[in-house]
Design a protein around this motif. Structure first.
Motif, short mmCIF file in Angstrom:
data_model
loop_
_atom_site.label_atom_id
_atom_site.label_comp_id
_atom_site.label_asym_id
_atom_site.label_seq_id
_atom_site.Cartn_x
_atom_site.Cartn_y
_atom_site.Cartn_z
N LEU A 77 0.82 -1.21 0.00
CA LEU A 77 0.00 0.00 0.00
C LEU A 77 0.86 1.26 0.00
CD1 LEU A 77 -2.93 -0.90 2.43
CD2 LEU A 77 -2.60 -1.47 0.02
N GLN A 78 1.96 1.23 0.74
CA GLN A 78 2.82 2.40 0.80
C GLN A 78 3.38 2.74 -0.58
OE1 GLN A 78 5.79 2.33 3.89
NE2 GLN A 78 7.04 3.88 2.91
N ALA A 79 3.83 1.72 -1.29
CA ALA A 79 4.37 1.94 -2.63
C ALA A 79 3.28 2.45 -3.58
CB ALA A 79 4.97 0.64 -3.18
N SER A 80 2.10 1.86 -3.49
CA SER A 80 0.98 2.28 -4.33
C SER A 80 0.65 3.76 -4.12
CB SER A 80 -0.25 1.42 -4.01
OG SER A 80 -1.42 1.97 -4.57
N ILE A 81 0.59 4.16 -2.86
CA ILE A 81 0.26 5.54 -2.52
C ILE A 81 1.36 6.50 -2.99
CG2 ILE A 81 -0.01 7.13 -0.57
CD1 ILE A 81 -1.45 4.77 0.87
N LEU A 82 2.60 6.13 -2.73
CA LEU A 82 3.72 7.00 -3.11
C LEU A 82 3.81 7.16 -4.62
CD1 LEU A 82 6.19 8.66 -2.41
CD2 LEU A 82 7.52 6.54 -2.26
N LYS A 94 -3.58 11.13 -16.74
CA LYS A 94 -4.58 10.17 -16.26
C LYS A 94 -3.88 9.04 -15.51
CE LYS A 94 -8.60 7.43 -17.67
NZ LYS A 94 -9.48 7.03 -18.79
N VAL A 95 -4.24 8.90 -14.25
CA VAL A 95 -3.68 7.84 -13.41
C VAL A 95 -4.82 6.96 -12.92
CG1 VAL A 95 -2.45 7.27 -11.29
CG2 VAL A 95 -1.73 9.23 -12.67
N VAL A 96 -4.75 5.68 -13.25
CA VAL A 96 -5.72 4.70 -12.76
C VAL A 96 -5.01 3.83 -11.73
CG1 VAL A 96 -7.22 2.77 -13.36
CG2 VAL A 96 -6.92 4.67 -14.97
N ALA A 97 -5.55 3.77 -10.52
CA ALA A 97 -4.87 3.05 -9.45
C ALA A 97 -5.74 1.94 -8.88
CB ALA A 97 -4.47 4.02 -8.33
N LYS A 98 -5.09 0.83 -8.60
CA LYS A 98 -5.75 -0.32 -7.99
C LYS A 98 -5.78 -0.14 -6.48
CE LYS A 98 -4.87 -5.22 -7.07
NZ LYS A 98 -3.96 -6.36 -7.34
N ALA A 99 -6.94 -0.35 -5.89
CA ALA A 99 -7.08 -0.22 -4.43
C ALA A 99 -7.35 -1.57 -3.80
CB ALA A 99 -8.21 0.75 -4.08
N ALA A 100 -6.73 -1.79 -2.65
CA ALA A 100 -6.92 -3.06 -1.95
C ALA A 100 -8.19 -3.05 -1.11
CB ALA A 100 -5.71 -3.35 -1.06
N ASN A 101 -8.64 -1.87 -0.68
CA ASN A 101 -9.83 -1.75 0.14
C ASN A 101 -10.36 -0.32 0.06
OD1 ASN A 101 -8.26 -0.17 2.08
ND2 ASN A 101 -7.37 -2.14 2.69
N ASP A 102 -11.48 -0.05 0.72
CA ASP A 102 -12.12 1.26 0.64
C ASP A 102 -11.22 2.37 1.17
OD1 ASP A 102 -14.38 0.23 -0.52
OD2 ASP A 102 -15.48 0.02 1.37
N LEU A 103 -10.55 2.13 2.28
CA LEU A 103 -9.69 3.15 2.86
C LEU A 103 -8.53 3.49 1.92
CD1 LEU A 103 -8.95 4.99 5.19
CD2 LEU A 103 -7.76 3.08 6.27
N PRO A 119 -10.33 -4.46 -7.84
CA PRO A 119 -10.40 -5.82 -8.40
C PRO A 119 -10.29 -6.89 -7.31
CG PRO A 119 -8.22 -4.97 -8.68
CD PRO A 119 -9.00 -3.89 -7.97
N GLU A 120 -11.21 -6.82 -6.35
CA GLU A 120 -11.17 -7.78 -5.25
C GLU A 120 -11.30 -9.20 -5.80
OE1 GLU A 120 -13.22 -4.03 -3.87
OE2 GLU A 120 -13.52 -5.47 -5.48
N ARG A 121 -10.52 -10.08 -5.23
CA ARG A 121 -10.60 -11.48 -5.62
C ARG A 121 -11.72 -12.14 -4.84
NH1 ARG A 121 -4.61 -13.68 -6.84
NH2 ARG A 121 -3.88 -11.86 -7.94
N VAL A 122 -12.62 -12.71 -5.57
CA VAL A 122 -13.78 -13.35 -4.95
C VAL A 122 -13.79 -14.83 -5.29
CG1 VAL A 122 -16.28 -13.36 -4.75
CG2 VAL A 122 -15.09 -11.21 -5.14
N ALA A 123 -13.76 -15.68 -4.30
CA ALA A 123 -13.79 -17.12 -4.56
C ALA A 123 -15.11 -17.51 -5.18
CB ALA A 123 -13.57 -17.88 -3.26
N HIS A 124 -15.05 -18.29 -6.24
CA HIS A 124 -16.26 -18.75 -6.92
C HIS A 124 -16.48 -20.24 -6.70
CE1 HIS A 124 -17.63 -15.61 -10.10
NE2 HIS A 124 -17.40 -15.06 -8.94
N ASN A 125 -15.87 -20.76 -5.69
CA ASN A 125 -15.94 -22.20 -5.47
C ASN A 125 -17.37 -22.69 -5.21
OD1 ASN A 125 -13.21 -22.43 -5.79
ND2 ASN A 125 -12.75 -22.25 -3.62
N LEU A 126 -18.23 -21.78 -4.74
CA LEU A 126 -19.62 -22.18 -4.50
C LEU A 126 -20.36 -22.40 -5.81
CD1 LEU A 126 -20.62 -19.79 -1.57
CD2 LEU A 126 -20.09 -22.23 -1.45
N VAL A 127 -19.84 -21.78 -6.88
CA VAL A 127 -20.49 -21.90 -8.18
C VAL A 127 -19.83 -23.00 -9.01
CG1 VAL A 127 -21.07 -20.68 -10.31
CG2 VAL A 127 -21.10 -19.47 -8.11
#
Length: 211
Positions: A77-82, A94-103, A119-127
Motif C-alpha cells: 500500500l505504501q508503494a501504491s500511494i507514493l 490520467k492515473v488509474v490506481a488499484k485499491a486493496a480496500n475502501d480506505l 479488483p477484489e478477488r472473490v472465490a467462486h468455489n460455491l459456483v
C-alpha cells in the motif's frame, strides 16, 4: 495508437497490460521484480525492471508523456500511494490506481488518482469448484483463474479454441509453483494441474464456468 504504462506486473497488472496491447496500444511495463519483467519481456512494447517509488526513475521513463498510467500494485500500500502521488506531481494526465480496500481507495482519490478500481478477488468455489479466483476489471470484463478441467488436459490451445467457443482469451498459464507462461502459443498443450488465467466478457466467462 495510444501509449500507456502499467506499474506492477502481477496478475492484475499483466492482464491489464496485455489487454491494452491487444487493443493495439503501446504498453510500457514496469516492475522491480526481475521474474515478472522477464516473463513479460516479449509480450509488451517495452518492459523495465525499476523501482517506481523513485521520483528520478519515473522522470527518466518519461511517464508524463503517456496517455495514461495504471498503478497495479495491491500488496504494498505504501508503494501504491507514493507512486500515485509522484505520478500526479509529475503531471501525468490520467492515473488509474488499484485499491486493496475502501480506505486505500479514499487515500488514492485524495492524492488525485483519476480512477480507482477495486479488483477484489472473490472465490467462486460455491459456483464452480475449478474457479480459483475472479477479478472484476469493469462491469463488462473480468479475469478468472481456472484450474484446468479434465476436458482441457492434453489439448493445445488451438484445439480448445476458447475464443470461438466462449469468447474468452487465455493470457497466461501457471504451471507449478514458479513457472508462468505469458501469452501462450496456439500449440502450447494444457497439462494436468495447470492454472489458466482467462480474460473475457462476464457473460462469456459464465458460459465457461458452466462447462
Amino acid at each position: 495508437m495510444k501509449q500507456f504504462a502499467v506499474v506492477g506486473l502481477g496478475l492484475f497488472g499483466a492482464s491489464v497490460a496485455l489487454t491494452l496491447r491487444d487493443l493495439g496500444h503501446e504498453v510500457l511495463g514496469i516492475d522491480r521484480d526481475e521474474t515478472l519483467t522477464h516473463a513479460m519481456a516479449h509480450s509488451l512494447t517495452h518492459v523495465v525492471q525499476a523501482d517506481a517509488t523513485d521520483e528520478e526513475t519515473l522522470k527518466a521513463l518519461g511517464l508524463r508523456n503517456m496517455d495514461g498510467v495504471v498503478v497495479a500494485i495491491g500488496d504494498d500500500l505504501q508503494a501504491s500511494i507514493l507512486i500515485t502521488l509522484l505520478l500526479k506531481e509529475l503531471g501525468v494526465g490520467k492515473v488509474v490506481a488499484k485499491a486493496a480496500n475502501d480506505l486505500h481507495g479514499k487515500v488514492l482519490v485524495k492524492l488525485g488518482a483519476d480512477r480507482v478500481v477495486y479488483p477484489e478477488r472473490v472465490a467462486h468455489n460455491l459456483v464452480a469448484t475449478n474457479i480459483l479466483d475472479y477479478i472484476e476489471l469493469s462491469p463488462e470484463y473480468s479475469i478468472i483463474e481456472i484450474e484446468a478441467a479434465d476436458w482441457m488436459v492434453g489439448k493445445d490451445l488451438r484445439r480448445l479454441d476458447l475464443r470461438a467457443r466462449f469468447g474468452a482469451n487465455i493470457v497466461a498459464v501457471k504451471r507449478g509453483d514458479k513457472r508462468i507462461i505469458v501469452s501462450p502459443k496456439a500449440d502450447d498443450e494444457v497439462e494436468a494441474g495447470d492454472v489458466l488465467v482467462i480474460i473475457g466478457e462476464n457473460q462469456s466467462l459464465k458460459k465457461l464456468e458452466k462447462k
